[in-house]
Scaffold this motif. Structure first.
Motif, mmCIF file in Angstrom:
data_model
loop_
_atom_site.group_PDB
_atom_site.id
_atom_site.type_symbol
_atom_site.label_atom_id
_atom_site.label_comp_id
_atom_site.label_asym_id
_atom_site.label_seq_id
_atom_site.Cartn_x
_atom_site.Cartn_y
_atom_site.Cartn_z
ATOM 1 N N VAL A 266 -9.082 -14.453 -2.681
ATOM 2 C CA VAL A 266 -9.879 -13.454 -1.973
ATOM 3 C C VAL A 266 -9.799 -12.122 -2.706
ATOM 4 C CG1 VAL A 266 -9.567 -14.539 0.287
ATOM 5 C CG2 VAL A 266 -7.963 -12.768 -0.457
ATOM 6 N N VAL A 267 -10.815 -11.314 -2.509
ATOM 7 C CA VAL A 267 -10.810 -9.913 -2.954
ATOM 8 C C VAL A 267 -10.979 -9.099 -1.683
ATOM 9 C CG1 VAL A 267 -11.898 -8.183 -4.405
ATOM 10 C CG2 VAL A 267 -11.852 -10.563 -5.144
ATOM 11 N N ASP A 268 -9.859 -8.703 -1.109
ATOM 12 C CA ASP A 268 -9.861 -8.132 0.232
ATOM 13 C C ASP A 268 -9.355 -6.697 0.200
ATOM 14 O OD1 ASP A 268 -9.972 -9.071 3.297
ATOM 15 O OD2 ASP A 268 -8.275 -7.705 3.019
ATOM 16 N N ARG A 269 -10.155 -5.765 0.734
ATOM 17 C CA ARG A 269 -9.781 -4.353 0.683
ATOM 18 C C ARG A 269 -8.544 -4.049 1.520
ATOM 19 N NH1 ARG A 269 -15.472 -1.357 1.618
ATOM 20 N NH2 ARG A 269 -15.869 -3.257 2.798
ATOM 21 N N LEU A 271 -5.918 -6.033 2.042
ATOM 22 C CA LEU A 271 -4.731 -6.465 1.317
ATOM 23 C C LEU A 271 -4.525 -5.637 0.057
ATOM 24 C CD1 LEU A 271 -5.064 -10.346 1.689
ATOM 25 C CD2 LEU A 271 -3.761 -8.740 3.106
ATOM 26 N N SER A 272 -5.603 -5.292 -0.646
ATOM 27 C CA SER A 272 -5.471 -4.473 -1.850
ATOM 28 C C SER A 272 -4.920 -3.096 -1.508
ATOM 29 C CB SER A 272 -6.827 -4.334 -2.552
ATOM 30 O OG SER A 272 -7.308 -5.588 -2.967
ATOM 31 N N GLY A 273 -5.394 -2.515 -0.411
ATOM 32 C CA GLY A 273 -4.884 -1.222 0.019
ATOM 33 C C GLY A 273 -3.418 -1.292 0.424
ATOM 34 N N ALA A 274 -3.049 -2.387 1.081
ATOM 35 C CA ALA A 274 -1.644 -2.566 1.464
ATOM 36 C C ALA A 274 -0.760 -2.681 0.231
ATOM 37 C CB ALA A 274 -1.500 -3.805 2.347
ATOM 38 N N LEU A 275 -1.262 -3.344 -0.800
ATOM 39 C CA LEU A 275 -0.483 -3.485 -2.035
ATOM 40 C C LEU A 275 -0.257 -2.126 -2.686
ATOM 41 C CD1 LEU A 275 0.817 -5.621 -3.898
ATOM 42 C CD2 LEU A 275 -1.320 -5.625 -5.201
ATOM 43 N N ARG A 276 -1.295 -1.286 -2.728
ATOM 44 C CA ARG A 276 -1.129 0.061 -3.283
ATOM 45 C C ARG A 276 -0.110 0.853 -2.484
ATOM 46 N NH1 ARG A 276 -6.753 -0.249 -3.662
ATOM 47 N NH2 ARG A 276 -7.005 1.010 -1.777
ATOM 48 N N ALA A 277 -0.181 0.733 -1.164
ATOM 49 C CA ALA A 277 0.765 1.468 -0.314
ATOM 50 C C ALA A 277 2.189 0.981 -0.521
ATOM 51 C CB ALA A 277 0.366 1.319 1.154
ATOM 52 N N ALA A 278 2.366 -0.302 -0.785
ATOM 53 C CA ALA A 278 3.708 -0.858 -0.972
ATOM 54 C C ALA A 278 4.389 -0.265 -2.199
ATOM 55 C CB ALA A 278 3.621 -2.377 -1.101
ATOM 56 N N TYR A 279 3.630 -0.009 -3.249
ATOM 57 C CA TYR A 279 4.218 0.558 -4.472
ATOM 58 C C TYR A 279 4.353 2.069 -4.362
ATOM 59 C CZ TYR A 279 4.173 -3.802 -7.075
ATOM 60 O OH TYR A 279 4.434 -5.073 -7.512
ATOM 61 N N GLY A 280 3.398 2.700 -3.683
ATOM 62 C CA GLY A 280 3.490 4.131 -3.432
ATOM 63 C C GLY A 280 3.793 4.938 -4.685
ATOM 64 N N ASP A 281 4.860 5.737 -4.625
ATOM 65 C CA ASP A 281 5.195 6.627 -5.731
ATOM 66 C C ASP A 281 5.993 5.945 -6.829
ATOM 67 O OD1 ASP A 281 7.867 6.421 -4.706
ATOM 68 O OD2 ASP A 281 7.357 7.974 -3.263
ATOM 69 N N ALA A 282 6.166 4.630 -6.732
ATOM 70 C CA ALA A 282 6.908 3.922 -7.782
ATOM 71 C C ALA A 282 6.024 3.583 -8.970
ATOM 72 C CB ALA A 282 7.510 2.631 -7.216
ATOM 73 N N MET A 283 4.741 3.945 -8.907
ATOM 74 C CA MET A 283 3.806 3.563 -9.955
ATOM 75 C C MET A 283 2.977 4.771 -10.385
ATOM 76 S SD MET A 283 1.371 0.276 -9.970
ATOM 77 C CE MET A 283 2.899 -0.647 -10.099
ATOM 78 N N PRO A 284 2.715 4.913 -11.690
ATOM 79 C CA PRO A 284 1.914 6.063 -12.153
ATOM 80 C C PRO A 284 0.501 6.014 -11.603
ATOM 81 C CG PRO A 284 3.012 4.935 -13.994
ATOM 82 C CD PRO A 284 3.167 4.067 -12.796
ATOM 83 N N ARG A 285 -0.114 7.176 -11.469
ATOM 84 C CA ARG A 285 -1.501 7.242 -11.035
ATOM 85 C C ARG A 285 -2.393 6.569 -12.075
ATOM 86 N NH1 ARG A 285 -2.155 13.497 -8.852
ATOM 87 N NH2 ARG A 285 -0.612 13.358 -7.166
ATOM 88 N N GLY A 286 -3.374 5.849 -11.579
ATOM 89 C CA GLY A 286 -4.295 5.175 -12.483
ATOM 90 C C GLY A 286 -3.794 3.834 -12.985
ATOM 91 N N ARG A 287 -2.593 3.438 -12.591
ATOM 92 C CA ARG A 287 -2.047 2.134 -12.987
ATOM 93 C C ARG A 287 -2.051 1.207 -11.778
ATOM 94 N NH1 ARG A 287 -2.186 1.223 -18.115
ATOM 95 N NH2 ARG A 287 -0.484 -0.297 -17.936
ATOM 96 N N HIS A 288 -2.038 -0.092 -12.023
ATOM 97 C CA HIS A 288 -2.144 -1.070 -10.951
ATOM 98 C C HIS A 288 -1.079 -2.151 -11.143
ATOM 99 C CE1 HIS A 288 -6.137 0.474 -9.713
ATOM 100 N NE2 HIS A 288 -6.241 0.761 -10.995
ATOM 101 N N PRO A 289 -0.455 -2.593 -10.040
ATOM 102 C CA PRO A 289 0.544 -3.662 -10.170
ATOM 103 C C PRO A 289 -0.122 -5.009 -10.405
ATOM 104 C CG PRO A 289 0.201 -3.126 -7.864
ATOM 105 C CD PRO A 289 -0.613 -2.140 -8.646
ATOM 106 N N ALA A 290 0.620 -5.909 -10.993
ATOM 107 C CA ALA A 290 0.184 -7.305 -11.121
ATOM 108 C C ALA A 290 0.891 -8.111 -10.050
ATOM 109 C CB ALA A 290 0.518 -7.846 -12.508
ATOM 110 N N CYS A 291 0.233 -9.139 -9.538
ATOM 111 C CA CYS A 291 0.857 -9.939 -8.491
ATOM 112 C C CYS A 291 0.168 -11.284 -8.353
ATOM 113 C CB CYS A 291 0.825 -9.202 -7.146
ATOM 114 S SG CYS A 291 -0.836 -9.088 -6.428
ATOM 115 N N ALA A 292 0.883 -12.207 -7.745
ATOM 116 C CA ALA A 292 0.334 -13.488 -7.305
ATOM 117 C C ALA A 292 0.927 -13.724 -5.922
ATOM 118 C CB ALA A 292 0.724 -14.608 -8.262
ATOM 119 N N LEU A 293 0.197 -13.317 -4.886
ATOM 120 C CA LEU A 293 0.708 -13.327 -3.522
ATOM 121 C C LEU A 293 -0.128 -14.249 -2.640
ATOM 122 C CD1 LEU A 293 1.456 -9.521 -3.066
ATOM 123 C CD2 LEU A 293 3.102 -11.362 -3.481
ATOM 124 N N PHE A 294 0.558 -15.016 -1.803
ATOM 125 C CA PHE A 294 -0.079 -16.031 -0.976
ATOM 126 C C PHE A 294 0.251 -15.758 0.489
ATOM 127 C CE2 PHE A 294 0.634 -17.622 -5.154
ATOM 128 C CZ PHE A 294 -0.458 -18.432 -5.449
#
Length: 589
Positions: A266-269, A271-294
């Motif tokens: 799925v491409v779900d907004r 879940l994608s938004g939740a993933l960004r919130a989970a990383y929060g300030d642990a990730m630079p702006r403009g960068r995106h985490p990689a994942c395989a989540l079920f």
């Protein structure tokens, strides 16, 4: 000028079957990759253990999907080409979906816009084939074919030439097909996949049956398995499993984020938004985490019928789904502890890195953790650490943890530490900034940041004074107490005790800049964290400051006690590790 609209006829008429199927094709099959996705999902639903996909001209000239699934007999083939005919709703309940496809639109839609041929056989039965060319059906007829199904599409969209004009180059369409195959291959790691460009004979993708971590490494990218945290959590009927990259394993786009709901990509907004919130300030702006989540749940808890291509879902309790993902990913990253980004360390040496086997995991006892969290750098100029060649002195060996014992300071910013396995390099400012930031957040959530009153309030002239005053309550929660002091000026009366002798005026000016640039518009929590990050920078040991051996080791021990210390407040790494074997290799030993 726009062409005048033609008057609509008053007569209502039924569309013929060909028009209906071409309209359905426009909804379900946007490009060759969409056709491949539909056919491969059918193969997986049929229980295939091996799926082979071939294409030519980016899928416009040829698409062929072969599988070893349960197959069909001659009587099934005409039904497979009928609209809204499916074997995937045994109970007829649209809220109990346990398969990839269930609408029965893909095959007749493909047959309406191209030349579609299906050859299939059940185990122990007779093979048969059927042809659908632009909506005209021929067959079924006997055919020699192995158990399973082979679906071949030639001239996709030739019956709708206008659609062909909107397709991209063959290379771009081939890349889209490869992306679709990788996503589906990750959803079924126990199934073998082969993707081949028929024109060149080149295999674009191949994967044997394997476990999830191996398949994720193959699909997400090199180094992912070593630099990912395991996720496993459950809440109110929802279960989340899989792998998510460490904060230092990032990409420039979200293309390496693979999210699945009940096995469906799925491409779900949400879940994608939740993933960004989970990383929060642990990730630079403009960068995106990689994942395989079920994410898995009872089918009735999620509606997968809200999009023609079934790429979006709607949860009955979206807040539960979001909270589960945020909490589970944050917990997984914290549990991952102080694993450095091996890909980053390896990049220094110009080669792909491999994890060191049997790497010791450092566990700090409660007393050590309390000492580390309460450390502070000595005021005034600090003496450089004395040289200690050879083995670490016994006192340092006894206290050395995962990040080793400090041996030197380079250029006033880089701490060099020796571990059992090699060498660790630490960015002292970035590391200390993260530690101060985490302490500010922890104190705020536990009742309030400890404040230190200024003997003489600091008066700061600011063009943004009114905007800062609008956030006075939030700043007070972070230990920074300000009040108006005439037009365009503020008085700083208290500062966070963690900041020691930091310049109150410089802190307030940076806070004003942060507010002027626009803080996160989301929850108060995010806004407070953004301000805390700005304030923490001023309480951190600066680059260029000399540190004693005791101070450097205190910083290392504090980093070991803080799970988030692998990255600074801006998401950049605070330390990297060079295994001793790699250092020796540099010198040809």
């Amino acid at each position: 000028m726009n062409a005048p609209l033609l008057p609509l006829p008053r007569e209502i008429r039924q569309l013929d079957a060909g028009q209906v199927n071409r309209i359905a094709a426009g909804e379900v099959v946007e490009r060759p990759a969409s056709a491949v996705k539909e056919l491969v999902e059918n193969a997986l639903d049929a229980g295939a253990t091996r799926v082979e996909v071939e294409y030519e001209d980016g899928g416009k000239a040829l698409i062929r999907v072969s599988d070893d699934g349960c197959g069909m007999d001659a009587a099934d083939l005409p039904l497979a080409l009928s609209r809204h005919a499916t074997s995937k709703l045994p109970g007829g309940d649209l809220f109990d979906i346990r398969s990839f496809g269930f609408r029965g639109e893909a095959l007749p839609s493909l047959g309406a816009v191209g030349r579609l041929e299906i050859a299939s056989r059940r185990e122990g039965g007779e093979g048969a084939s059927i042809l659908c060319d632009g909506g005209r059906i021929e067959g079924p007829r006997p055919a020699g074919t192995p158990p399973g199904t082979v679906v071949t599409i030639r001239g996709l969209f030739r019956a709708t030439p206008a659609r062909l004009k909107f397709l991209r180059s063959p290379r771009a369409e081939a890349q889209a097909i490869a992306d679709a195959i990788r996503r589906l291959a990750l959803s079924a790691p126990g199934v073998a996949f082969v993707l081949t460009d028929r024109a060149t004979g080149r295999e674009a993708f191949r994967a044997p049956p394997e476990d999830l971590s191996a398949r994720a490494a193959r699909v997400v990218g090199a180094g992912f398995r070593e630099d990912a945290a395991t996720v496993e959590a459950e809440r109110e009927g929802l279960r989340l499993t899989g792998l998510t990259g460490l904060p230092t394993f990032t990409r420039g786009t979200a293309a390496r984020q693979f999210l699945f709901v009940n096995g469906r990509p799925v491409v779900d907004r949400l879940l994608s938004g939740a993933l960004r919130a989970a990383y929060g300030d642990a990730m630079p702006r403009g960068r995106h985490p990689a994942c395989a989540l079920f994410l898995s749940c009872e089918p009735r808890l999620v509606d997968c019928n809200v999009h023609p291509a079934k790429s979006e879902v709607r949860f009955r309790e979206p807040g539960v789904a979001r909270g589960l993902l945020v909490g589970a990913v944050r917990h997984a990253l914290a549990q991952a502890g102080h694993r450095s980004d091996r890909a980053l360390s390896a990049g220094i040496l110009g080669r792909a890195a491999a994890p060191a086997p049997g790497a010791p995991v450092y566990e700090m006892d409660r007393a050590g953790r309390d000492r580390a969290q309460g450390f502070a750098f000595a005021e005034g100029p600090a003496a450089r650490m004395e040289e200690s060649p050879g083995r670490m002195p016994p006192s340092e060996e006894a206290t050395a943890g995962r990040l080793g014992a400090a041996k030197a300071q380079l250029h006033g910013n880089w701490i060099v530490a020796q571990t059992e396995r090699g060498v660790v390099l630490v960015d002292q400012h970035a590391a200390h900034e993260r530690l101060v930031y985490e302490r500010l957040k922890r104190q705020r959530r536990e009742g309030g940041v400890r404040r230190q009153a200024l003997l003489i309030p600091e008066v700061v002239e600011l063009a943004e004074a009114e905007a800062v005053l609008a956030h006075a309550e939030a700043l007070a929660a972070l230990g920074l107490v300000v009040e108006p002091f005439g037009p365009g000026a503020l008085a700083v009366r208290e500062v966070p005790a963690e900041l020691g002798g930091a310049d109150p005026g410089a802190i307030l000016r940076d806070v004003a800049d942060e507010i002027a640039e626009g803080m996160p518009p989301a929850a108060l929590e995010a806004r407070l964290d953004a301000l805390a990050a700005t304030i923490a920078c001023h309480g951190s040991v600066r680059s260029g400051r000399g540190l004693s051996g005791a101070e450097m080791n205190a910083l290392l021990r504090a980093m070991e006690a803080e799970p988030a210390s692998a990255t600074c407040n801006h998401g950049r790494p605070t330390w990297v590790e060079l295994p001793l074997a790699d250092v020796e290799r540099l010198f040809g030993r």
